[in-house]
Design an enzyme around this catalytic site. Structure first.
Site, mmCIF file in Angstrom:
data_model
loop_
_atom_site.group_PDB
_atom_site.id
_atom_site.type_symbol
_atom_site.label_atom_id
_atom_site.label_comp_id
_atom_site.label_asym_id
_atom_site.label_seq_id
_atom_site.Cartn_x
_atom_site.Cartn_y
_atom_site.Cartn_z
ATOM 1 N N GLN A 126 28.228 39.767 27.791
ATOM 2 C CA GLN A 126 27.884 39.111 29.055
ATOM 3 C C GLN A 126 27.177 40.085 30.006
ATOM 4 O O GLN A 126 27.792 41.042 30.472
ATOM 5 C CB GLN A 126 29.181 38.611 29.709
ATOM 6 N N GLY A 127 25.927 39.808 30.314
ATOM 7 C CA GLY A 127 25.164 40.683 31.206
ATOM 8 C C GLY A 127 24.986 40.055 32.582
ATOM 9 O O GLY A 127 23.888 39.595 32.909
ATOM 10 N N GLU A 244 35.503 31.131 32.322
ATOM 11 C CA GLU A 244 35.983 32.501 32.126
ATOM 12 C C GLU A 244 37.318 32.688 32.837
ATOM 13 O O GLU A 244 38.271 33.226 32.279
ATOM 14 C CB GLU A 244 34.950 33.506 32.653
ATOM 15 N N SER A 384 36.867 39.385 41.141
ATOM 16 C CA SER A 384 38.122 40.034 41.561
ATOM 17 C C SER A 384 39.067 39.022 42.217
ATOM 18 O O SER A 384 38.640 37.955 42.668
ATOM 19 C CB SER A 384 37.820 41.169 42.545
ATOM 20 N N ASN A 385 40.354 39.383 42.238
ATOM 21 C CA ASN A 385 41.340 38.447 42.794
ATOM 22 C C ASN A 385 41.107 38.191 44.284
ATOM 23 O O ASN A 385 41.409 37.103 44.780
ATOM 24 C CB ASN A 385 42.756 38.965 42.517
ATOM 25 N N GLU A 386 40.543 39.177 44.976
ATOM 26 C CA GLU A 386 40.235 38.952 46.402
ATOM 27 C C GLU A 386 39.176 37.849 46.524
ATOM 28 O O GLU A 386 39.270 36.982 47.389
ATOM 29 C CB GLU A 386 39.722 40.244 47.059
HETATM 30 C C1 LIG Z 1 37.185 46.081 32.397
HETATM 31 C C2 LIG Z 1 36.053 45.285 32.994
HETATM 32 C C3 LIG Z 1 35.269 44.496 32.181
HETATM 33 C C4 LIG Z 1 34.198 43.793 32.713
HETATM 34 N N1 LIG Z 1 33.371 43.097 31.849
HETATM 35 C C5 LIG Z 1 32.245 42.530 32.342
HETATM 36 C C6 LIG Z 1 31.302 41.956 31.439
HETATM 37 O O1 LIG Z 1 31.491 41.903 30.207
HETATM 38 N N2 LIG Z 1 30.162 41.457 31.958
HETATM 39 C C7 LIG Z 1 29.900 41.452 33.308
HETATM 40 O O2 LIG Z 1 28.861 40.950 33.697
HETATM 41 N N3 LIG Z 1 30.773 42.018 34.191
HETATM 42 C C8 LIG Z 1 31.927 42.557 33.723
HETATM 43 N N4 LIG Z 1 32.828 43.151 34.602
HETATM 44 C C9 LIG Z 1 32.450 43.269 36.012
HETATM 45 C C10 LIG Z 1 33.317 42.485 36.969
HETATM 46 O O3 LIG Z 1 33.004 41.127 36.969
HETATM 47 C C11 LIG Z 1 33.123 43.132 38.355
HETATM 48 O O4 LIG Z 1 33.688 44.435 38.277
HETATM 49 C C12 LIG Z 1 33.771 42.358 39.444
HETATM 50 O O5 LIG Z 1 33.081 41.158 39.680
HETATM 51 C C13 LIG Z 1 33.827 43.167 40.765
HETATM 52 O O6 LIG Z 1 32.578 43.678 41.099
HETATM 53 P P1 LIG Z 1 32.373 45.247 41.430
HETATM 54 O O7 LIG Z 1 33.005 46.032 40.342
HETATM 55 O O8 LIG Z 1 30.925 45.460 41.701
HETATM 56 O O9 LIG Z 1 33.214 45.512 42.740
HETATM 57 P P2 LIG Z 1 32.773 45.200 44.255
HETATM 58 O O10 LIG Z 1 32.118 43.862 44.299
HETATM 59 O O11 LIG Z 1 32.009 46.364 44.759
HETATM 60 O O12 LIG Z 1 34.173 45.106 44.974
HETATM 61 C C14 LIG Z 1 34.922 46.271 45.356
HETATM 62 C C15 LIG Z 1 36.200 45.793 46.026
HETATM 63 O O13 LIG Z 1 35.895 45.068 47.229
HETATM 64 C C16 LIG Z 1 36.483 43.769 47.205
HETATM 65 N N5 LIG Z 1 35.549 42.792 47.816
HETATM 66 C C17 LIG Z 1 34.218 42.697 47.595
HETATM 67 N N6 LIG Z 1 33.705 41.667 48.322
HETATM 68 C C18 LIG Z 1 34.736 41.108 48.993
HETATM 69 C C19 LIG Z 1 34.854 39.994 49.887
HETATM 70 N N7 LIG Z 1 33.796 39.263 50.214
HETATM 71 N N8 LIG Z 1 36.086 39.686 50.372
HETATM 72 C C20 LIG Z 1 37.179 40.420 50.034
HETATM 73 N N9 LIG Z 1 37.124 41.491 49.190
HETATM 74 C C21 LIG Z 1 35.926 41.826 48.668
HETATM 75 C C22 LIG Z 1 36.670 43.455 45.711
HETATM 76 O O14 LIG Z 1 37.728 42.543 45.519
HETATM 77 C C23 LIG Z 1 37.023 44.836 45.157
HETATM 78 O O15 LIG Z 1 38.388 45.098 45.353
HETATM 79 C C24 LIG Z 1 33.938 43.838 34.101
HETATM 80 C C25 LIG Z 1 34.747 44.609 34.941
HETATM 81 C C26 LIG Z 1 35.795 45.328 34.408
HETATM 82 C C27 LIG Z 1 36.633 46.160 35.330
#
Ligand SMILES: Cc1cc2nc3c(=O)[nH]c(=O)nc-3n(C[C@H](O)[C@H](O)[C@H](O)COP(=O)(O)OP(=O)(O)OC[C@H]3O[C@@H](n4cnc5c(N)ncnc54)[C@H](O)[C@@H]3O)c2cc1C
Length: 399
Positions: A126-127, A244, A384-386
């Site tokens: 998944q990209g 998902e 994320s759960n948030e």
């Molecule tokens: C083990 C793992 C596997 C994954 N596999 C895939 C995959 O196969 N393909 C893919 O496309 N992605 C994948 N992901 C990516 C995943 O979907 C993202 O990590 C996730 O959506 C969070 O984005 P971020 O890491 O950029 O964090 P950020 O968006 O930078 O968030 C950082 C923190 O800020 C909080 N936050 C951000 N915005 C808000 C808001 N508006 N309100 C409250 N809190 C907020 C978040 O909850 C988090 O705690 C994977 C991630 C992990 C950890």
């Protein structure tokens, strides 16, 4: 809501049990029960066994090669699969891109891609996420520029789970820049063997290799690999993300893990002359998780009952995701509690799956700490759960 199983459903439950006892690779069950690493080859073998029985795609309609089961049967199947100790099916092809292809793809795409997914001959990844686009996914900037009958794709995807095995990647790419950033995003399928793609590992906190950076440097992708309409990818992605999130809840697996914890607790000393199953503090924590899980199971059943009457799962998927992943994390904490001293030192470089590093302590404790670390991911991935709480605030509470 009627949640009692019919006679036919009970018969089906037996049929599934017999299949896992007789017709499924027993060495994979053994490995998984012993908490050993399930290799990519094992995963493919597991999926091929399910396919041979016609049970690889419980969530797909029969016309595309799915089982066409009712939500109750799917629930029973999931429960029995977890009970038998079978590993999860890799979700990217079967639960994510498959439904998008049969819902929004054209006939040629269905013919070309669905068999490879069902037969587990094609491994998908998944990209979606990028270094600057995770929670705010619509900010993604990987570009796909039209050049005759190709798109030229450049950019970076990150956190791409199991991309190191993937034959194909489904990507959200920007095909135009519009005022509203959700517009101008398209959904395309890219062959991972295309020149210009490089995959670099990101080592996780437990020392594991499950996520990657995937870089695209002027990758030529045939226009025929675009799903649906150009610029409408966000709509398809939202549907995929709902699937998902519902899949991440993992109720059946958590129930099975709790049974394992209870069995171990009854044989593990708490250091004060009692078994952990008699330790009040441990029991209090175990009971809290069990109560939460029971409540979640009912939420899942309620969602299934609604789906059975024709309603699509909506924001319930966010509730299932939050509670399901919190429970999974609590379960890893209970394992660490049970392991006691043996969970203290964790050195990924010495970790041998299924056997304790120093030969000290029980084998089941070998991965207690690595799983504890690894499962911090569950409250992040799939949105994320948030972010799920934000969705509930908007869609359920109207805030
Ligand atoms: C083990 C793992 C596997 C994954 N596999 C895939 C995959 O196969 N393909 C893919 O496309 N992605 C994948 N992901 C990516 C995943 O979907 C993202 O990590 C996730 O959506 C969070 O984005 P971020 O890491 O950029 O964090 P950020 O968006 O930078 O968030 C950082 C923190 O800020 C909080 N936050 C951000 N915005 C808000 C808001 N508006 N309100 C409250 N809190 C907020 C978040 O909850 C988090 O705690 C994977 C991630 C992990 C950890």
């Amino acid at each position: 809501m009627d949640i009692t199983f019919t006679a036919e459903e009970v018969e089906f439950q037996n049929e599934v049990r017999v299949f896992f006892e007789n017709d499924y690779p027993q060495d994979i069950l053994e490995k998984n029960r012993n908490r050993q690493t399930i290799s990519a080859e094992d995963m493919v073998r597991s999926q091929k066994a399910l396919h041979a029985r016609g049970w690889i795609a419980p969530n797909w309609p029969a016309e595309f090669g799915g089982t066409g089961w009712s939500p109750s049967k799917r629930f029973i199947f999931e429960t029995e699969m977890a009970r038998a100790g079978a590993p999860r099916v890799v979700p990217f092809g079967l639960s994510m891109v498959g439904p998008i292809i049969y819902t929004f793809g054209n006939e040629a795409q269905k013919k070309r891609f669905l068999p490879g997914i069902l037969e587990s001959n094609d491994w998908w990844c998944q990209g979606f996420s990028e270094p600057g686009a995770g929670s705010d996914l619509a900010s993604l900037s990987t570009k796909a520029e039209r050049d005759g009958d190709h798109y030229i794709v450049s950019g970076q995807k990150t956190w791409t789970t199991l991309a190191q095995y993937a034959d194909w990647i489904f990507c959200l790419v920007r095909t135009s820049s519009e005022e509203k950033k959700q517009q101008g995003i398209s959904f395309i399928l890219i062959d991972m063997k295309s020149p210009g793609i490089t995959v670099n590992p990101i080592v996780t906190i437990d020392g594991g290799r499950e996520v990657n950076d995937v870089n695209f440097h002027e990758v030529r992708v045939p226009v025929e690999n675009l799903i649906g309409e150009e610029g409408v990818g966000w709509t398809y992605a939202k549907m995929l993300l709902t699937h998902e999130r519902t899949g991440i809840a993992g109720v059946a697996r958590s129930k099975d893990q709790l049974e394992t914890i209870k069995a171990i607790a009854s044989k593990t000393d708490n250091g004060f002359g009692e078994m952990m199953s008699e330790d009040d503090d441990f029991l209090r924590r175990l009971s809290l998780v069990e109560i939460e899980l029971m409540a979640l199971e009912f939420t899942e059943l309620r969602t299934l009952a609604a789906v059975q009457t024709g309603k699509a799962p909506g924001p319930e998927s966010s509730i299932l995701k939050i509670k399901g992943t919190e429970i999974q994390q609590s379960i890893t904490e209970l394992f660490v509690d049970l392991a006691g001293n043996y969970a203290n030192a964790y050195l990924p470089e010495y970790y041998v799956p299924g056997s304790n590093v120093d030969g000290v302590g029980p084998d089941w404790a070998a991965d207690a700490t690595s799983k504890y670390f690894n499962y911090r991911k569950t409250s992040i991935y799939g949105g994320s759960n948030e972010i799920q709480k934000n969705i509930i605030a908007k869609a359920v509470l109207g805030l």
